[in-house]
Design a protein around this motif. Structure first.
Motif, PDB file in Angstrom:
ATOM      1  N   ALA A 151     -46.604 -36.244   1.413  1.00 20.66           N
ATOM      2  CA  ALA A 151     -45.772 -35.374   2.246  1.00 20.66           C
ATOM      3  C   ALA A 151     -46.603 -34.308   2.962  1.00 20.66           C
ATOM      4  O   ALA A 151     -46.261 -33.891   4.062  1.00 20.66           O
ATOM      5  CB  ALA A 151     -44.684 -34.723   1.394  1.00 20.66           C
TER       6      ALA A 151
ATOM      7  N   GLU B  91     -43.843 -31.775  12.509  1.00 23.21           N
ATOM      8  CA  GLU B  91     -43.647 -33.063  11.833  1.00 23.21           C
ATOM      9  C   GLU B  91     -42.949 -32.851  10.485  1.00 23.21           C
ATOM     10  O   GLU B  91     -43.271 -31.914   9.755  1.00 23.21           O
ATOM     11  CB  GLU B  91     -44.992 -33.756  11.606  1.00 23.21           C
TER      12      GLU B  91
ATOM     13  N   ARG C 122     -42.016 -34.596   6.820  1.00 23.56           N
ATOM     14  CA  ARG C 122     -42.319 -35.731   5.930  1.00 23.56           C
ATOM     15  C   ARG C 122     -41.536 -35.578   4.632  1.00 23.56           C
ATOM     16  O   ARG C 122     -41.390 -34.479   4.090  1.00 23.56           O
ATOM     17  CB  ARG C 122     -43.811 -35.765   5.584  1.00 23.56           C
TER      18      ARG C 122
ATOM     19  N   ARG D  78     -42.692 -42.949   1.623  1.00 25.95           N
ATOM     20  CA  ARG D  78     -42.019 -42.009   2.524  1.00 25.95           C
ATOM     21  C   ARG D  78     -40.667 -42.583   2.922  1.00 25.95           C
ATOM     22  O   ARG D  78     -40.536 -43.790   3.101  1.00 25.95           O
ATOM     23  CB  ARG D  78     -42.890 -41.757   3.758  1.00 25.95           C
TER      24      ARG D  78
ATOM     25  N   GLU E 176     -38.039 -42.875   5.665  1.00 31.53           N
ATOM     26  CA  GLU E 176     -37.880 -42.666   7.114  1.00 31.53           C
ATOM     27  C   GLU E 176     -36.523 -42.082   7.477  1.00 31.53           C
ATOM     28  O   GLU E 176     -36.429 -41.223   8.359  1.00 31.53           O
ATOM     29  CB  GLU E 176     -38.088 -43.985   7.859  1.00 31.53           C
TER      30      GLU E 176
ATOM     31  N   GLU F 274     -36.480 -38.460   6.721  1.00 28.91           N
ATOM     32  CA  GLU F 274     -37.388 -37.760   7.646  1.00 28.91           C
ATOM     33  C   GLU F 274     -36.724 -37.546   9.004  1.00 28.91           C
ATOM     34  O   GLU F 274     -36.776 -36.450   9.571  1.00 28.91           O
ATOM     35  CB  GLU F 274     -38.705 -38.536   7.800  1.00 28.91           C
TER      36      GLU F 274
END
Ligand code: FAD
Ligand code: FES
Ligand code: FES
Lengths: 156, 260
Positions: free
Chosen positions: B124, B192, B194, B207, B209, B212
């Motif tokens: 992250a 950004e 994360r 991660r 998506e 995010e």
């Protein structure tokens, strides 16, 4: 085999140990200090807690060779003529039943009080319970252990 | 535990060469994973190369990053003033005090347990893993359960974490082991967003998506809650089903957003 030199409860010791000897085996079987207990042998219960250079560690999860050059304190090394305040507090608050976990609880208790005092943080009940994460007791239900440590923290 | 021969390495390069010379050697850091594994006879290294005296411990600031030496213990990270609060809190929630006094960041990241905490922070925060051979971006480093990009004789020297604008980690610990049933690390830096999830994925840390995208749009608890988290590819074991873990991902993402 390796030769290790260390201080245990203030006494200098030099001994040959095999490289796969655990620190707890060295303490109990070579030094005959059997106050340090083995509860689980899987790094969970904390019955084997001792201090290495002033910090609590699980002696079933460290090799004796790694303790070369360090200062070790076990439950046998904390009373100084009279009981350590943590030992006295466990006595006064009925902080034990069978007593198997108690050496580890006391070593963990002293370590947490020292750390919280050094960083000026309040060691309240929630903090004590969180700090006891790695010490398991099968008898007491923890309430009196928590009381004992809180009591000792006012006297250390 | 099977017999083994103990060595001390004086540097990371010395450790690598001792590892290369051993029949079946293993590096020993805090031993909080390796010693229990050896005791259970799941590992039987012919040689143990201790990193204790390899001078790869310590924490320092480098501009807008914090550099944490591989042999730095969880307790040292948890109490360091140079470490941002979101990372110090993560380290302070690993295992118990005795484990934190011995266990190290290098050992944790080399082991890459699917329920370990640090891998989520690395992904992250966009960390870089420095070894005796190269620098590896976290995105290229974690290759699946207990799998990493490390070569056989490669030694982690440090982990570099760029500072985030805001970040937090929320963990639902397994009540017995204290490892993460699910841990979610959210971070926002330079526009950004994360979100890294540990404890839940069949292939280890990953991660998310969907989270995010939603949090990049609006960094709120409601926004995290609006994402449908699929149970596909999530772990299912005696501790919880994949559906339960999916629900925990939503709950931990909300908590992390609230704390960031
Ligand atoms: C009771 C208990 C509870 C725990 N709870 C948690 C938890 O809640 N969350 C969590 O994340 N972890 C938890 N752990 C694991 C703990 O964080 C370990 O310390 C960590 O996973 C391994 O670090 P170590 O320094 O002990 O490594 P070691 O056990 O010494 O080594 C682990 C592996 O990494 C390799 N290695 C070590 N250092 C390096 C290096 N510098 N370069 C390359 N390879 C290296 C070793 O060869 C070995 O294969 C727990 C452990 C215990 C015993
Ligand atoms: S005997 Fe060491 S933790 Fe239980
Ligand atoms: S007093 Fe019996 S285990 Fe704690």
């Amino acid at each position: 085999m390796s030769k290790i030199s260390l201080t245990v409860n203030g006494r200098s010791i030099s001994k040959e140990v095999s490289d796969n000897t655990l620190l707890v085996e060295f303490i109990r079987e070579n030094l005959r200090l059997t106050g340090t207990h083995v509860g689980c042998d899987t790094s969970q219960c904390g019955a084997c807690t001792v201090h290495v250079d002033g910090k609590s560690i699980k002696s079933c999860t460290m090799l004796a060779v790694e303790a070369d050059g360090s200062q070790i304190t076990t439950i046998e090394g904390i009373a100084n003529g009279e009981l350590h305040p943590m030992q006295q507090a466990f006595n006064d608050n009925h902080g034990l039943q069978c007593g198997f976990c108690t050496p580890g609880m006391i070593m963990a208790g002293i370590d947490m009080v020292n750390r919280y005092k050094a960083s000026n943080k309040p060691l309240d009940e929630a903090a004590i319970r969180g700090e006891l994460e790695g010490n398991i007791c099968r008898c007491t239900g923890y309430h009196n252990i928590v009381r004992s440590i809180a009591d000792a923290s006012t006297k250390m | 535990m099977y017999e083994t021969t103990f060595h001390k390495a004086s540097s990371a390069d010395d450790a690598a060469s001792k590892l290369g010379a051993a029949e079946e050697g293993k590096l020993l850091a805090g031993g909080q994973t390796l010693i229990p594994t050896m005791k259970a006879r799941f590992a039987s290294p012919s040689d143990l190369i201790s990193l204790k005296d390899a001078s790869i411990s310590g924490i320092c600031r480098d501009g807008d990053s914090v550099v944490i030496g591989a042999m730095t213990t969880h307790a040292e990270v948890a109490s360091s003033v140079d470490v941002p609060a979101y990372l110090a809190a993560l380290a302070g929630g690993i295992g118990d005090p005795a484990v934190r006094h011995r266990g190290t960041i290098g050992g944790s990241i080399a082991n890459n347990d699917p329920a370990a905490d640090y891998p989520s922070a690395c992904l992250a925060l966009g960390a870089t893993i420095r070894t005796n051979q190269r620098e590896i971006a976290a995105a290229d480093y974690f290759e699946g359960m207990f799998e990493t990009a490390l070569e056989e004789d490669e030694v982690i020297i440090s982990v570099v974490f760029p500072d985030a604008d805001k970040a937090a980690y929320a963990k639902f610990p397994n009540p017995a082991s204290r490892y993460a049933m699910v841990g979610v690390f959210v971070a926002q830096s330079g526009g950004e967003t994360r979100v890294a999830v540990t404890g839940a994925g069949e292939d280890g840390v990953f991660r998310h998506e969907g989270l995010e995208a939603a949090l990049a749009d609006s960094f709120t608890e409601n926004s995290a809650a609006s994402v449908a988290v699929s149970a596909d590819g999530l772990l299912s074991d005696i501790h919880g089903s994949s559906e339960y873990r999916a629900a925990l991902i939503t709950a931990m993402a909300k908590r992390a957003v609230a704390a960031a």
